[in-house]
Write an enzyme that holds these catalytic residues in place. Structure first.
Site, PDB file in Angstrom:
ATOM      1  N   TYR A 128       0.844  -1.197   0.000  1.00  0.00           N
ATOM      2  CA  TYR A 128       0.000   0.000   0.000  1.00  0.00           C
ATOM      3  C   TYR A 128       0.876   1.242   0.000  1.00  0.00           C
ATOM      4  O   TYR A 128       1.772   1.386   0.832  1.00  0.00           O
ATOM      5  CB  TYR A 128      -0.918   0.021   1.226  1.00  0.00           C
ATOM      6  CG  TYR A 128      -1.894   1.178   1.183  1.00  0.00           C
ATOM      7  CD1 TYR A 128      -3.116   1.034   0.526  1.00  0.00           C
ATOM      8  CD2 TYR A 128      -1.591   2.407   1.755  1.00  0.00           C
ATOM      9  CE1 TYR A 128      -4.008   2.091   0.446  1.00  0.00           C
ATOM     10  CE2 TYR A 128      -2.473   3.473   1.671  1.00  0.00           C
ATOM     11  CZ  TYR A 128      -3.682   3.314   1.026  1.00  0.00           C
ATOM     12  OH  TYR A 128      -4.561   4.370   0.931  1.00  0.00           O
ATOM     13  N   ASN A 215      -2.929   6.501   6.812  1.00  0.00           N
ATOM     14  CA  ASN A 215      -3.510   7.233   7.938  1.00  0.00           C
ATOM     15  C   ASN A 215      -4.159   6.257   8.919  1.00  0.00           C
ATOM     16  O   ASN A 215      -4.055   5.040   8.787  1.00  0.00           O
ATOM     17  CB  ASN A 215      -4.510   8.278   7.434  1.00  0.00           C
ATOM     18  CG  ASN A 215      -5.650   7.657   6.636  1.00  0.00           C
ATOM     19  OD1 ASN A 215      -5.962   6.471   6.785  1.00  0.00           O
ATOM     20  ND2 ASN A 215      -6.278   8.444   5.786  1.00  0.00           N
ATOM     21  N   THR A 238       2.767  10.014  10.796  1.00  0.00           N
ATOM     22  CA  THR A 238       4.182  10.032  11.162  1.00  0.00           C
ATOM     23  C   THR A 238       4.455  10.748  12.477  1.00  0.00           C
ATOM     24  O   THR A 238       3.690  11.609  12.916  1.00  0.00           O
ATOM     25  CB  THR A 238       5.016  10.678  10.043  1.00  0.00           C
ATOM     26  OG1 THR A 238       6.399  10.425  10.274  1.00  0.00           O
ATOM     27  CG2 THR A 238       4.774  12.181   9.968  1.00  0.00           C
ATOM     28  N   GLN A 260       9.073  16.484   9.820  1.00  0.00           N
ATOM     29  CA  GLN A 260       8.000  15.504   9.955  1.00  0.00           C
ATOM     30  C   GLN A 260       6.645  16.181  10.106  1.00  0.00           C
ATOM     31  O   GLN A 260       5.619  15.630   9.698  1.00  0.00           O
ATOM     32  CB  GLN A 260       8.279  14.579  11.139  1.00  0.00           C
ATOM     33  CG  GLN A 260       9.553  13.765  10.986  1.00  0.00           C
ATOM     34  CD  GLN A 260       9.623  13.022   9.657  1.00  0.00           C
ATOM     35  OE1 GLN A 260       8.816  12.146   9.382  1.00  0.00           O
ATOM     36  NE2 GLN A 260      10.587  13.377   8.808  1.00  0.00           N
ATOM     37  N   HIS A 263       4.303  16.562   7.020  1.00  0.00           N
ATOM     38  CA  HIS A 263       3.573  15.436   6.451  1.00  0.00           C
ATOM     39  C   HIS A 263       2.072  15.595   6.587  1.00  0.00           C
ATOM     40  O   HIS A 263       1.314  15.281   5.669  1.00  0.00           O
ATOM     41  CB  HIS A 263       3.983  14.136   7.153  1.00  0.00           C
ATOM     42  CG  HIS A 263       5.181  13.476   6.570  1.00  0.00           C
ATOM     43  ND1 HIS A 263       5.167  12.808   5.371  1.00  0.00           N
ATOM     44  CD2 HIS A 263       6.453  13.378   7.035  1.00  0.00           C
ATOM     45  CE1 HIS A 263       6.368  12.324   5.120  1.00  0.00           C
ATOM     46  NE2 HIS A 263       7.167  12.649   6.113  1.00  0.00           N
ATOM     47  N   GLU A 329       8.249   6.405  16.313  1.00  0.00           N
ATOM     48  CA  GLU A 329       8.481   5.878  14.964  1.00  0.00           C
ATOM     49  C   GLU A 329       9.908   6.215  14.523  1.00  0.00           C
ATOM     50  O   GLU A 329      10.674   5.341  14.121  1.00  0.00           O
ATOM     51  CB  GLU A 329       7.468   6.497  13.998  1.00  0.00           C
ATOM     52  CG  GLU A 329       7.682   6.084  12.549  1.00  0.00           C
ATOM     53  CD  GLU A 329       6.837   6.896  11.591  1.00  0.00           C
ATOM     54  OE1 GLU A 329       6.623   6.410  10.460  1.00  0.00           O
ATOM     55  OE2 GLU A 329       6.402   8.011  11.936  1.00  0.00           O
ATOM     56  N   HIS A 330      10.249   7.504  14.567  1.00  0.00           N
ATOM     57  CA  HIS A 330      11.606   7.964  14.261  1.00  0.00           C
ATOM     58  C   HIS A 330      12.190   8.568  15.531  1.00  0.00           C
ATOM     59  O   HIS A 330      11.574   9.450  16.135  1.00  0.00           O
ATOM     60  CB  HIS A 330      11.610   9.058  13.194  1.00  0.00           C
ATOM     61  CG  HIS A 330      10.879   8.718  11.928  1.00  0.00           C
ATOM     62  ND1 HIS A 330       9.565   9.099  11.699  1.00  0.00           N
ATOM     63  CD2 HIS A 330      11.279   8.039  10.829  1.00  0.00           C
ATOM     64  CE1 HIS A 330       9.202   8.673  10.503  1.00  0.00           C
ATOM     65  NE2 HIS A 330      10.215   8.025   9.953  1.00  0.00           N
ATOM     66  N   ASP A 363      14.232   8.589   5.142  1.00  0.00           N
ATOM     67  CA  ASP A 363      13.017   8.592   4.321  1.00  0.00           C
ATOM     68  C   ASP A 363      13.307   8.248   2.870  1.00  0.00           C
ATOM     69  O   ASP A 363      12.434   7.729   2.165  1.00  0.00           O
ATOM     70  CB  ASP A 363      12.340   9.969   4.374  1.00  0.00           C
ATOM     71  CG  ASP A 363      11.626  10.220   5.687  1.00  0.00           C
ATOM     72  OD1 ASP A 363      11.339   9.239   6.399  1.00  0.00           O
ATOM     73  OD2 ASP A 363      11.366  11.396   6.007  1.00  0.00           O
ATOM     74  N   GLU A 417       1.914 -37.310  29.745  1.00  0.00           N
ATOM     75  CA  GLU A 417       0.882 -36.395  29.259  1.00  0.00           C
ATOM     76  C   GLU A 417      -0.390 -37.130  28.847  1.00  0.00           C
ATOM     77  O   GLU A 417      -1.298 -36.523  28.267  1.00  0.00           O
ATOM     78  CB  GLU A 417       1.436 -35.578  28.082  1.00  0.00           C
ATOM     79  CG  GLU A 417       2.571 -34.647  28.504  1.00  0.00           C
ATOM     80  CD  GLU A 417       3.002 -33.677  27.415  1.00  0.00           C
ATOM     81  OE1 GLU A 417       2.565 -33.851  26.247  1.00  0.00           O
ATOM     82  OE2 GLU A 417       3.755 -32.747  27.733  1.00  0.00           O
ATOM     83  N   HIS A 422       1.285 -41.158  20.973  1.00  0.00           N
ATOM     84  CA  HIS A 422       2.516 -40.487  20.558  1.00  0.00           C
ATOM     85  C   HIS A 422       3.701 -41.434  20.674  1.00  0.00           C
ATOM     86  O   HIS A 422       4.541 -41.519  19.772  1.00  0.00           O
ATOM     87  CB  HIS A 422       2.761 -39.250  21.440  1.00  0.00           C
ATOM     88  CG  HIS A 422       1.931 -38.063  21.090  1.00  0.00           C
ATOM     89  ND1 HIS A 422       0.564 -38.080  21.116  1.00  0.00           N
ATOM     90  CD2 HIS A 422       2.295 -36.804  20.710  1.00  0.00           C
ATOM     91  CE1 HIS A 422       0.108 -36.889  20.769  1.00  0.00           C
ATOM     92  NE2 HIS A 422       1.144 -36.092  20.509  1.00  0.00           N
TER      93      HIS A 422
END
Length: 431
Positions: A128, A215, A238, A260, A263, A329-330, A363, A417, A422
């Site tokens: 995306y 967003n 951001t 930033q 943005h 984020e940054h 970026d 068990e 098994h």
């Protein structure tokens, strides 16, 4: 310009959880808003996507699939310098991500008993690329190169239809696709596009993983379809946090906070410092820089919002507690001994060290990835990397002799068990 939060008297977990600058976003409200959009795509496919494009992008594309001639035309028409810049970004990001690729490794547990760690690329992924207030060919590079390095054989990409381009995504997006050899491209955006990847629509078959920023509604749609598909992270609006002491250059810090903020009006810019003098100087520099920037209203809204501000701390140790609780984020670190300080950061999407490593380098051209977790999710998730597109599979092989060696203890385990079959699965193989 930036509001201030004074934590010089000390920090604690409760204070940090409740008082740090955050956007006033309600993910539950966003989920309810996107649920009918995603379900509509699931039920009606392409018709729903066309209706949503008409509603949200103010144009109804001729088709959701972008024709190859439009992709080729975008590449032939692109400015030569921009083409070279995108090509350089591809080269750098490819080098940075090839270093992430894990190697197959085998270990002999006992003689004749081997476990091999394999890494298998996803069959098909959906990328995306946003198309809101700016154009993001860089997001094409970050998503597509990472998937290609991981070895994904089938890659689809979508970006919103643009009214001024006749219902196609922005031509720079298409040109970046052409440079990367991505020919399955769709003109669809928002929550509906995430639904298209998850459930399929028209020519777009369902994918295994969806990645890419967006967003809050795109992030909410990704959360909604998680489980039907995998996702990278909830990469929403951001944010930048800067940890700085008195050695920082206030103009550099201000410029990076502003970078930033341009943005989105909801973008977050947070300064954490133990220097009141630096905080004052940064405010002065911001007034000067904001007045001359292009997107002045957008920037002022972002910097004055509840998601932005300056946090004053008693010392860098407390600043680290704030930074780790915030999970930016940054994260930029402008302190003496920046590498030592960075070694104690536990929560950040990406870390940028020193006066000459601003976030915009990451970026575009630094070789790192800019699709990163936001909203504090860096506390438990990572930025986009090759592992998002890989599955870890353990391959096991035992010889008859090796299996004989573990049969008795395994039967004991199985009986403890109350799962005797098994043990029988091993005992029937005894000669």
């Amino acid at each position: 310009m930036l509001s201030r939060l004074d934590l010089r008297s000390g920090v604690n977990a409760t204070t940090l959880a409740n008082s740090l600058p955050r956007a006033a976003l309600n993910i539950d409200t966003a989920l309810e808003a996107v649920r009918p959009l995603v379900e509509d795509v699931r039920e009606r496919g392409v018709d729903a996507l066309l209706d949503q494009a008409e509603r949200f992008d103010v144009i109804r594309p001729d088709s959701i699939r972008v024709p190859q001639e439009a992709i080729d035309r975008a590449l032939s028409d692109i400015d030569a310098d921009l083409r070279d810049a995108i090509a350089l970004s591809i080269e750098h990001v490819r080098a940075g991500h090839e270093a992430q690729m894990p190697k197959e490794k085998s270990v002999d547990i006992i003689p004749g008993g081997t476990v091999t760690q394999r890494w298998i690329p996803m069959r098909r992924v959906g990328l995306y690329v946003p198309g809101g207030l700016a154009v993001y060919p860089s997001s094409v590079v970050m998503n597509a190169v990472t998937a290609q390095v991981a070895g994904v054989p089938s890659i689809a990409l979508t970006s919103p239809a643009q009214e001024r381009f006749g219902g196609l995504p922005h031509p720079t997006i298409l040109a970046a696709c052409a440079l990367l050899g991505i020919d399955e491209v769709y003109a669809a955006g928002g929550a509906g596009a995430i639904g298209m990847f998850a459930y399929g629509a028209g020519e777009c078959e369902p994918v295994d993983v969806v990645t890419g920023p967006g967003n809050i509604y795109v992030a909410a749609a990704k959360r909604l379809v998680l489980g039907t598909v995998g996702i990278d992270s909830e990469a929403g609006t951001t944010e930048i946090a800067i940890l700085a002491d008195e050695t920082a250059n206030p103009r550099y810090v201000a410029a990076d906070l502003l970078s930033q903020a341009e943005h989105d009006p909801a973008a977050a810019s947070v300064l954490v410092t133990d220097s009141v003098e630096l905080a004052d100087a940064v405010d002065r520099e911001l007034e000067d820089l904001v007045a001359s920037t292009k997107h002045v209203e957008r920037v002022r809204t972002a910097l004055s919002g509840p998601q932005s501000g300056t946090v004053l701390v008693a010392n860098i140790e407390d600043g680290l507690e704030v930074i780790n609780a915030y999970g930016a984020e940054h994260l930029e670190i402008h302190t003496r001994d920046d590498e030592e300080v960075a070694s104690r950061v536990t929560s950040a999407g990406a870390i940028f060290l020193g006066s000459y490593t601003p976030v915009p380098a990451g970026d575009y051209l630094a070789g790192s990835n800019h699709v990163l977790p936001t909203g504090g999710t860096a506390r438990y998730s990572s930025g986009l990397n090759v592992h998002v597109f890989l599955k870890s599979v353990q391959q096991v092989k035992y010889t008859r002799e090796a299996l004989e060696e573990i049969t008795d203890p395994l039967v004991t385990f199985a009986n403890a068990e109350d799962l005797p079959a098994h043990g029988t699965a091993l005992e029937v193989r005894r000669g």
